[in-house]
Design a protein around this motif. Structure first.
Motif, PDB file in Angstrom:
ATOM      1  N   GLU A  65      70.104  30.111  41.763  1.00 39.55           N
ATOM      2  CA  GLU A  65      68.760  29.509  41.729  1.00 39.55           C
ATOM      3  C   GLU A  65      68.385  29.019  40.339  1.00 39.55           C
ATOM      4  O   GLU A  65      67.854  27.926  40.171  1.00 39.55           O
ATOM      5  N   ALA A  66      68.674  29.868  39.333  1.00 36.91           N
ATOM      6  CA  ALA A  66      68.252  29.514  37.967  1.00 36.91           C
ATOM      7  C   ALA A  66      68.938  28.230  37.509  1.00 36.91           C
ATOM      8  O   ALA A  66      68.303  27.348  36.901  1.00 36.91           O
ATOM      9  N   LEU A  67      70.228  28.111  37.829  1.00 35.42           N
ATOM     10  CA  LEU A  67      70.958  26.916  37.391  1.00 35.42           C
ATOM     11  C   LEU A  67      70.482  25.670  38.140  1.00 35.42           C
ATOM     12  O   LEU A  67      70.378  24.587  37.560  1.00 35.42           O
ATOM     13  N   MET A  68      70.174  25.837  39.407  1.00 35.95           N
ATOM     14  CA  MET A  68      69.684  24.689  40.187  1.00 35.95           C
ATOM     15  C   MET A  68      68.323  24.221  39.666  1.00 35.95           C
ATOM     16  O   MET A  68      68.051  23.025  39.565  1.00 35.95           O
ATOM     17  N   LYS A  69      67.487  25.195  39.292  1.00 39.38           N
ATOM     18  CA  LYS A  69      66.164  24.872  38.751  1.00 39.38           C
ATOM     19  C   LYS A  69      66.341  24.046  37.464  1.00 39.38           C
ATOM     20  O   LYS A  69      65.667  23.041  37.253  1.00 39.38           O
ATOM     21  N   GLN A  70      67.302  24.517  36.664  1.00 39.95           N
ATOM     22  CA  GLN A  70      67.569  23.855  35.379  1.00 39.95           C
ATOM     23  C   GLN A  70      68.031  22.403  35.554  1.00 39.95           C
ATOM     24  O   GLN A  70      67.646  21.533  34.779  1.00 39.95           O
ATOM     25  N   VAL A  71      68.857  22.162  36.570  1.00 38.07           N
ATOM     26  CA  VAL A  71      69.353  20.801  36.809  1.00 38.07           C
ATOM     27  C   VAL A  71      68.172  19.850  36.961  1.00 38.07           C
ATOM     28  O   VAL A  71      68.112  18.788  36.339  1.00 38.07           O
ATOM     29  N   TYR A 101      78.232  30.988  55.785  1.00 38.14           N
ATOM     30  CA  TYR A 101      76.776  30.886  55.935  1.00 38.14           C
ATOM     31  C   TYR A 101      76.109  30.965  54.563  1.00 38.14           C
ATOM     32  O   TYR A 101      75.197  30.195  54.254  1.00 38.14           O
ATOM     33  N   ASP A 102      76.566  31.910  53.747  1.00 41.50           N
ATOM     34  CA  ASP A 102      75.970  32.104  52.427  1.00 41.50           C
ATOM     35  C   ASP A 102      76.113  30.836  51.582  1.00 41.50           C
ATOM     36  O   ASP A 102      75.144  30.316  51.025  1.00 41.50           O
ATOM     37  N   ASN A 103      77.338  30.330  51.510  1.00 45.94           N
ATOM     38  CA  ASN A 103      77.595  29.176  50.643  1.00 45.94           C
ATOM     39  C   ASN A 103      76.878  27.916  51.146  1.00 45.94           C
ATOM     40  O   ASN A 103      76.146  27.259  50.402  1.00 45.94           O
ATOM     41  N   ASN A 104      77.101  27.591  52.400  1.00 48.45           N
ATOM     42  CA  ASN A 104      76.623  26.289  52.886  1.00 48.45           C
ATOM     43  C   ASN A 104      75.110  26.255  53.070  1.00 48.45           C
ATOM     44  O   ASN A 104      74.476  25.231  52.824  1.00 48.45           O
ATOM     45  N   LEU A 105      74.529  27.375  53.475  1.00 45.90           N
ATOM     46  CA  LEU A 105      73.086  27.349  53.731  1.00 45.90           C
ATOM     47  C   LEU A 105      72.283  27.619  52.465  1.00 45.90           C
ATOM     48  O   LEU A 105      71.273  26.961  52.210  1.00 45.90           O
ATOM     49  N   LYS A 106      72.747  28.568  51.642  1.00 48.18           N
ATOM     50  CA  LYS A 106      72.003  28.840  50.404  1.00 48.18           C
ATOM     51  C   LYS A 106      72.001  27.602  49.489  1.00 48.18           C
ATOM     52  O   LYS A 106      71.000  27.282  48.854  1.00 48.18           O
ATOM     53  N   SER A 107      73.125  26.902  49.445  1.00 45.45           N
ATOM     54  CA  SER A 107      73.201  25.684  48.612  1.00 45.45           C
ATOM     55  C   SER A 107      72.147  24.672  49.067  1.00 45.45           C
ATOM     56  O   SER A 107      71.442  24.082  48.247  1.00 45.45           O
ATOM     57  N   LEU A 108      72.046  24.499  50.373  1.00 43.14           N
ATOM     58  CA  LEU A 108      71.066  23.540  50.897  1.00 43.14           C
ATOM     59  C   LEU A 108      69.637  24.001  50.593  1.00 43.14           C
ATOM     60  O   LEU A 108      68.793  23.219  50.138  1.00 43.14           O
ATOM     61  N   LEU A 109      69.372  25.284  50.806  1.00 42.60           N
ATOM     62  CA  LEU A 109      68.009  25.792  50.579  1.00 42.60           C
ATOM     63  C   LEU A 109      67.609  25.634  49.114  1.00 42.60           C
ATOM     64  O   LEU A 109      66.489  25.221  48.810  1.00 42.60           O
ATOM     65  N   ASN A 110      68.542  25.932  48.205  1.00 44.75           N
ATOM     66  CA  ASN A 110      68.221  25.787  46.779  1.00 44.75           C
ATOM     67  C   ASN A 110      67.961  24.335  46.407  1.00 44.75           C
ATOM     68  O   ASN A 110      67.096  24.041  45.580  1.00 44.75           O
ATOM     69  N   LEU A 111      68.712  23.449  47.037  1.00 49.66           N
ATOM     70  CA  LEU A 111      68.509  22.023  46.769  1.00 49.66           C
ATOM     71  C   LEU A 111      67.087  21.616  47.166  1.00 49.66           C
ATOM     72  O   LEU A 111      66.372  20.966  46.404  1.00 49.66           O
TER      73      LEU A 111
END
Ligand code: NAD
Ligand code: UFG
Length: 346
Positions: A65-71, A101-111
């Motif tokens: 999350e932190a890295l995505m926020k930073q982007v 599920y963790d990788n594909n869905l969490k990535s989308l949610l963070n986006l």
């Protein structure tokens, strides 16, 4: 006119890298993010040699999350995103469902969560014909019902589309989900292509690796399906044709040309090709003899699936253009180039 800045997730991967080339050539500025779990940073040099531009690259895991926020904080001028990043091996997803599920869905949610608040989310999403499961009618159109997925991987695509639909209906976001059939081939330069890690699951890279002696024998999974020659039928779409459809979809969103804020399109050729036909095409195009043998059916394979592409043809004005011969020739050129380079580096 100022260029739009586009976030490309999974941009060093197979389809992401070919789309990045098309986007740069269409005048977009890119920010690529990828954790390199299934790709290499070397792809960026490939993109640069083809286009003359090295896109900005940030190595990160989208689950962070932190890295995505930073982007988004460091790039407030991102206009839209093409979201490719995902784990995609059907077989592996049965072994490690939670990872998928963790990788594909969490990535989308963070986006969705960290996309800048000052302008609504605009996203082109990599979906798949797996959302149709084992279809009742062929060809499969967008009106065909969404069926239970045949794998946890396929289920992540179905759920991701539902998340996007819910999100779009409650915000001003805009999304186009592109449901790919079977992408194959490589850039005609032979500089970038499909680079599966370890033993390939997919037919085309298995064929090219077998022809070069990297694999001993191609196994054709099943010869007693209810299809014209008993082997499974798929709709093999050239990766560059696919890449071009992303540019069209992106422009449709940016220019606010959508009929509804959530749209979805099949991307295929509309033609079914059997495994045996593919083997024969390969032998004809490359004049290579391919070692192959018949093997039992592979779990989870549907007998036949190919696209009705009328909607993409009429609404996006997009049509697959490359012949199967051209596509195979490009895949073969890429495989030979890659192996030559690999031997050179040893
Ligand atoms: P790929 O594996 O070559 O590319 C995906 C990229 O995403 C890789 O570079 C990988 O390192 C990256 N990635 C994965 N998880 C990540 C994460 N958590 N954070 C950051 N990066 C991450 O796959 P591809 O064939 O290019 O597929 C692209 C998209 O298209 C995927 O969403 C896939 O599910 C979908 N799709 C592919 C096919 C196909 O047959 N290739 C068919 C239908 C749909
Ligand atoms: N096949 C073989 N031998 C092999 C590999 C594949 O006979 O060594 C056969 C399969 O049994 C199938 C056909 O070739 O009948 C195509 O198989 P792929 O694994 O290349 O493709 P799939 O249709 O199984 O699935 C692919 C992607 C998925 C994606 C799906 C729909 O792997 O990620 O297309 O887009 F979701």
């Amino acid at each position: 006119m100022k260029k739009h800045k586009i976030l490309v997730t999974g941009g060093t991967g197979y389809i992401g890298s070919h789309t990045s080339v098309e986007l740069i050539q269409a005048g977009y500025e890119l920010v690529i993010i990828d954790n390199l779990s299934n790709s290499s940073e070397k792809v960026l040099s490939g993109i640069e040699s083809i286009t003359g531009t090295k896109p900005e690259f940030i190595q990160l895991d989208m689950r962070d999350e932190a890295l995505m926020k930073q982007v988004f904080e460091s790039h407030p001028d991102i206009s839209a995103c093409i979201h490719f990043a995902a784990l995609k091996a059907v077989g592996e997803s049965h072994e490690k469902p939670l990872e998928y599920y963790d990788n594909n869905l969490k990535s989308l949610l963070n986006l969705l969560k960290f996309f800048p608040e000052h302008h609504p989310v605009k996203i082109v999403f990599s979906s798949s014909c797996t959302v149709y499961g084992n279809p009742d009618e062929l060809p499969v159109s967008e009106q065909s019902p969404i069926k239970p997925a045949m794998s946890p991987y396929g289920n992540t695509k179905r759920i991701a589309e539902e998340i996007l639909q819910d999100y779009v209906s409650s915000t001003k976001a805009a999304c186009i989900a592109l449901r790919y059939f079977n992408p194959i081939g490589a850039h005609p330069s032979g500089i970038i292509g499909e680079l599966p890690q370890g033993v390939p699951n997919n037919l085309m890279p298995f064929i090219t690796q077998t022809a070069l002696g990297v694999r001993e024998t191609l196994q054709i999974f099943g010869k007693d399906y209810d299809t014209p020659d008993g082997t499974c039928v798929r709709d093999y779409i050239d990766v560059l044709d696919l890449a071009k459809a992303h540019v069209i979809a992106l422009e449709r969103i940016l220019n606010k040309n959508q009929e509804t804020n959530y749209e979805f399109f099949n991307l295929g050729t509309g033609k079914g090709v059997s495994v045996l036909e593919m083997v024969n095409h390969f032998q004809d195009v490359t004049a290579q003899k391919l070692n192959y043998k018949f093997a039992p059916r592979r779990a989870g394979d549907v007998p036949s699936v190919y696209a009705d592409t009328t909607k993409a043809n009429q609404i996006l004005g997009w049509k697959a253009e490359k012949s199967i011969a051209e596509t195979i020739a490009n895949a073969w050129k890429w495989e030979m180039n890659y192996r030559k380079q690999e031997n050179h580096e040893k």
